[in-house]
Write a protein that holds these residues in place. Structure first.
Motif, PDB file in Angstrom:
ATOM      1  N   LYS A  39       6.688 -23.653  -7.494  1.00 55.28           N
ATOM      2  CA  LYS A  39       5.754 -24.456  -6.700  1.00 55.28           C
ATOM      3  C   LYS A  39       5.292 -23.700  -5.463  1.00 55.28           C
ATOM      4  O   LYS A  39       6.004 -22.840  -4.937  1.00 55.28           O
ATOM      5  N   TYR A  40       4.124 -24.135  -4.964  1.00 56.83           N
ATOM      6  CA  TYR A  40       3.626 -23.634  -3.686  1.00 56.83           C
ATOM      7  C   TYR A  40       4.043 -24.597  -2.582  1.00 56.83           C
ATOM      8  O   TYR A  40       3.713 -25.781  -2.636  1.00 56.83           O
ATOM      9  N   GLY A  41       4.764 -24.078  -1.598  1.00 55.69           N
ATOM     10  CA  GLY A  41       5.099 -24.931  -0.461  1.00 55.69           C
ATOM     11  C   GLY A  41       4.580 -24.384   0.848  1.00 55.69           C
ATOM     12  O   GLY A  41       4.352 -25.136   1.793  1.00 55.69           O
ATOM     13  N   CYS A  42       4.413 -23.064   0.906  1.00 55.51           N
ATOM     14  CA  CYS A  42       3.976 -22.501   2.183  1.00 55.51           C
ATOM     15  C   CYS A  42       3.156 -21.229   1.996  1.00 55.51           C
ATOM     16  O   CYS A  42       2.343 -20.891   2.845  1.00 55.51           O
ATOM     17  N   GLY A  43       3.387 -20.479   0.916  1.00 52.65           N
ATOM     18  CA  GLY A  43       2.648 -19.240   0.712  1.00 52.65           C
ATOM     19  C   GLY A  43       2.985 -18.165   1.729  1.00 52.65           C
ATOM     20  O   GLY A  43       2.282 -17.161   1.825  1.00 52.65           O
ATOM     21  N   GLY A  45       6.548 -17.388   2.536  1.00 53.80           N
ATOM     22  CA  GLY A  45       7.945 -16.959   2.489  1.00 53.80           C
ATOM     23  C   GLY A  45       8.912 -17.784   3.302  1.00 53.80           C
ATOM     24  O   GLY A  45       9.998 -17.319   3.626  1.00 53.80           O
ATOM     25  N   THR A  46       8.551 -19.007   3.628  1.00 56.84           N
ATOM     26  CA  THR A  46       9.458 -19.773   4.480  1.00 56.84           C
ATOM     27  C   THR A  46      10.146 -20.942   3.788  1.00 56.84           C
ATOM     28  O   THR A  46      11.106 -21.476   4.322  1.00 56.84           O
ATOM     29  N   CYS A  47       9.677 -21.377   2.614  1.00 54.39           N
ATOM     30  CA  CYS A  47      10.238 -22.613   2.058  1.00 54.39           C
ATOM     31  C   CYS A  47      11.098 -22.415   0.819  1.00 54.39           C
ATOM     32  O   CYS A  47      11.943 -23.237   0.516  1.00 54.39           O
ATOM     33  N   GLY A  48      10.850 -21.361   0.050  1.00 56.57           N
ATOM     34  CA  GLY A  48      11.694 -21.069  -1.097  1.00 56.57           C
ATOM     35  C   GLY A  48      11.390 -21.831  -2.369  1.00 56.57           C
ATOM     36  O   GLY A  48      12.027 -21.598  -3.398  1.00 56.57           O
ATOM     37  N   CYS A  50       9.012 -21.516  -4.316  1.00 53.31           N
ATOM     38  CA  CYS A  50       8.375 -20.634  -5.298  1.00 53.31           C
ATOM     39  C   CYS A  50       9.376 -19.628  -5.874  1.00 53.31           C
ATOM     40  O   CYS A  50       8.974 -18.703  -6.583  1.00 53.31           O
ATOM     41  N   LEU A  60      10.879 -14.483  -3.786  1.00 53.08           N
ATOM     42  CA  LEU A  60       9.838 -15.445  -3.444  1.00 53.08           C
ATOM     43  C   LEU A  60       8.561 -14.999  -4.138  1.00 53.08           C
ATOM     44  O   LEU A  60       7.978 -13.972  -3.780  1.00 53.08           O
ATOM     45  N   CYS A  62       5.649 -16.124  -4.026  1.00 49.02           N
ATOM     46  CA  CYS A  62       4.419 -16.153  -3.215  1.00 49.02           C
ATOM     47  C   CYS A  62       4.248 -14.864  -2.434  1.00 49.02           C
ATOM     48  O   CYS A  62       3.140 -14.562  -1.996  1.00 49.02           O
TER      49      CYS A  62
HETATM   50  S1  FES Z   1       5.737 -20.916  -1.306  1.00 49.08           S
HETATM   51 FE1  FES Z   1       7.104 -21.168   0.355  1.00 49.08          FE
HETATM   52  S2  FES Z   1       8.357 -19.376   0.178  1.00 49.08           S
HETATM   53 FE2  FES Z   1       6.870 -19.109  -1.356  1.00 49.08          FE
END
Ligand code: FES
Ligand code: FES
Lengths: 161, 550
Positions: A39-43, A45-48, A50, A60, A62
């Protein structure tokens, strides 16, 4: 923009795609080959959420350039179950109410499965460390940590993909 | 405490012959979640999908002199640029759908922006990257205006006008008042009777919901001249109706599919993405996706609004609170969204779970040049509860009482009259305090540990105050008090022309609304008479708007 051919194995099956320069792996997995589990959560590298495994190591997607995966093995949540038989981690996440909105779940499962591959009998601290790059806004983490512990007990280190 | 406790406590009110309640039950979507197959809005692939990104204001407050899109239009991959004039009915407020509030917010501003990040144009392009590049090429000629960020500064005379629909920077309640009022008994008399007065000021910051999935929607042309919309919304019918209204398109042409939400916490009700995605599809004939990136989610996505509360208690030396006065300011940001409603909810909750014979509240919904605020988990209640409970600790400290004992002493009990003029039932604050004390191994006096919500309530405590002091403070003119629904009915996207801002300079104030303000009621014997005014038997109380209507 010149497209580049990239060939890799996704959950054990061969994939060949053309990627743009600078295109990230998350985008190629989701829109290029139609694996919608990461999934995309932030693009950034902060949410994990992906998180995928590249040659067994969590990455990651993204932040991974798609062209760098040529010739490598990529594993995602889509490859966890064996047919209709859930991976022990998936079963433990269900039993332990470790997925609420479910959006962080694929990334958590990938981070956890990499851990269990490396260390079939992790401590709580090992688990916290392994999922420290994955944000969950729903569960408060406790059910996730407990589910990973339960999966380890249930033999969660089985190979897949 | 286990579930058994509650079962026992509400034994006479519940049917325990249940198959599911009280047992863990698997979520119906759990299998989808652990296999990664749950269909979030972005998990729908469309060939030829276009991407929408917005041009956003770099200023907190500015007039738009000119928007020049010519260079952006020539950028590679750009299919269309949308500005305010492309939006069929470019003014809305979410709660107009619930008969409450005036349209005050454009989908794309073309005259003025009132918060940093407010969208003024949208680029529709072949790729997200092309959209980003083109956004950077849209030239906007801004005339910066003075901005106001503090709720109390915003209501001072001469403050910059944030929201021109409400020129005093205050939402107007019921067409009559610049704040939501609560009057119960006579707080000034209560203060005179009290041994001491204890005051406090409490400030809460805005809080971002930060769902793991950012807000977004995908729209695509469907058969029969319809549009299909996949959305992350938490409020499917809000989003459907808002889209219908803004785009003047009958809702039967909009096929909305939602239900799988990657975390919401209230932040996915504002319905900003669906109308934009559908508009993009209408203008290009192609599927369009509009999604916040993480930066937008955090900076432009509406948070729980900040609140400022002033509390003043009249307290007897034994700890009984005899009067409590609130003055509250909700920071709504630049537009109304849901803050006005949050206040209605909050005021219904005052003075918290306590029985206090004299209560007063003036609560203002204030417009500032900050990001508009919206729903978040218990909004309207959580902020003031923080203030109330912090204040209870302060009162306990000042009168030298144990903070839990003070709460039990003042707790509401079954049969007590609440300030919103309903009898309290199923109260359980005392039991909560007792359980918390027990778990924390916090000693309680015998009286406190033997207190019960079921005892000692009602009677005198169940009666309305003999006298309630009322006033006309904050009366405003120039706003019509008639049902807002009538106006929004006129805005139905049929053949009617788009209405302009629904503010009538000279419309008379219709007295029918708000009329049954409860006047001093002489109590009879127990049980006390029903608190609501009874003259209008055929009217129904709308808990959202506070309007009575047929
Ligand atoms: S989308 Fe959040 S770390 Fe990759
Ligand atoms: S379950 Fe919602 S973010 Fe983890």
């Amino acid at each position: 923009m010149a497209k580049k051919p990239v060939q890799f194995r996704l959950n054990g099956s061969e994939k060949a795609v053309f990627v743009d320069e600078g295109q990230n792996l998350l985008d190629v997995l989701r829109r290029g080959v139609g694996d919608l589990t990461p999934k995309y959560g932030c693009g950034q590298g902060t949410c994990g959420t992906c998180t995928v495994l590249i040659d067994g190591e969590p990455h990651l997607s993204c932040l991974t350039l798609a062209e760098t995966i040529d010739g490598r093995q990529v594993s995602t949540t889509a490859g966890l179950a064996r047919g209709s038989e859930l991976h022990p981690l998936q079963a433990a996440f269900m039993d332990g109410f470790a997925a609420q909105c479910g959006y962080c779940t694929p990334g958590m499962l990938m981070a956890a499965s990499a851990l269990l591959e490396r260390n079939p009998d992790p401590s709580r601290e090992d688990i916290v460390e392994a999922i420290s790059g994955n944000i969950c806004r729903c569960t408060g983490y406790e059910p996730i940590i407990n589910a990973i512990l339960a999966a380890a007990k249930a033999g969660g280190a089985r190979r897949y993909g | 405490m286990s579930i058994e406790f509650r079962k026992e406590y509400f034994a006479d009110e519940r049917d325990d012959n249940l198959n599911e309640v009280g047992k863990p039950t698997q979520r119906q979507d759990a299998l989808g979640h652990v296999t990664g197959r749950s269909p979030y809005f972005d998990d729908h692939l469309f060939d030829g999908l276009l991407h929408i990104r917005c041009v956003r204001s770099p200023h907190h407050h500015a007039r738009i002199r000119r928007i020049d899109t010519s260079e952006a239009e020539r950028m590679p991959g750009v299919v269309r640029i949308i500005t305010g004039k492309d939006v069929p009915h470019n003014l809305n407020t979410l709660l107009s759908l619930l008969d409450f509030g005036l349209d005050d917010e454009p989908l794309l501003s073309d005259k003025k922006v009132a918060y940093k990040g407010e969208p003024v144009a949208a680029v529709v392009a072949e790729t997200e990257r092309a959209a980003r590049d083109a956004v950077a090429k849209v030239r906007v000629d801004w005339e910066e205006l003075p901005a106001v960020f503090d709720v109390e500064d915003a209501v001072k005379p001469g403050a910059p006008v944030v929201n021109e629909v409400y020129p005093k920077n205050l939402f107007v309640y019921h067409g009559r008042y610049d704040h939501q009022k609560l009057r119960y008994g006579d707080v000034e008399a209560g203060f005179r009777q009290a041994d001491r007065i204890i005051e406090g000021r409490y400030q809460m910051s805005p809080i971002e919901q930060a769902p793991t999935e950012t807000c977004g929607a995908i729209a695509a042309p469907e058969t029969n001249d319809r549009y299909v919309v996949y959305t992350s919304t938490q409020a499917l019918f809000f989003s459907l109706d808002t889209t219908s209204k803004l785009l003047k398109t009958p809702s039967n042409r909009l096929h909305f599919i939602g239900g799988t939400v990657g975390g919401g916490f209230g932040g996915k009700v504002d319905s900003l993405h669906e109308p934009m995605a559908v508009l993009g599809t209408m203008l290009t004939g192609r599927p369009c996706k509009y999604i916040f990136d993480r930066e937008e989610e955090m900076q432009v996505g509406a948070p729980r609004g900040a609140e400022r509360w002033y509390l003043k208690d009249g307290v007897m030396n034994d700890g009984r609170i005899v009067a409590r006065k609130f003055v509250g300011y909700f920071d709504s940001g630049a537009y109304t969204r849901l803050s006005s409603y949050a206040i209605i909810k909050g005021v219904g909750h005052l003075p918290g779970p306590y029985t206090i014979p004299n209560v007063y509240a003036d609560v203002y919904c204030v417009f500032t040049n900050r990001t508009p605020a919206t729903a978040m988990r218990g909004f309207g209640i959580t902020g003031v509860d923080f203030a109330i409970e912090a204040h209870m600790d302060k009162v306990a400290h000042e009168v030298g009482l144990d903070p839990i004992e003070l709460r039990i002493l003042n707790a509401y009990r079954d049969g007590d009259m609440k300030a919103h003029r309903r009898l309290a039932k199923n109260t359980a604050l005392i039991e909560c305090c007792q359980v918390a004390a027990e778990k924390a191994k916090w000693p309680l006096s015998q009286a406190a540990s033997q207190a019960s919500s079921l005892r000692d309530g009602g009677g005198e405590r169940g009666r309305l105050p003999a006298h309630t002091a009322t006033d006309q403070n904050g009366l405003v003119s120039g706003f019509t008090a008639q049902s807002y629904a009538k106006k929004s009915r006129a805005t139905q996207p049929s053949a009617t022309p788009p209405p302009q801002m629904a503010r009538h300079e000279s419309a008379p104030v219709t007295p029918r609304v708000e009329q049954p303000r409860p006047q001093p009621v002489q109590p009879a014997s127990a049980p006390p008479p029903p608190p609501a005014a009874t003259e209008q038997r055929h009217t129904r109380f709308s808990s959202i708007s506070g309007l009575r209507r047929r």
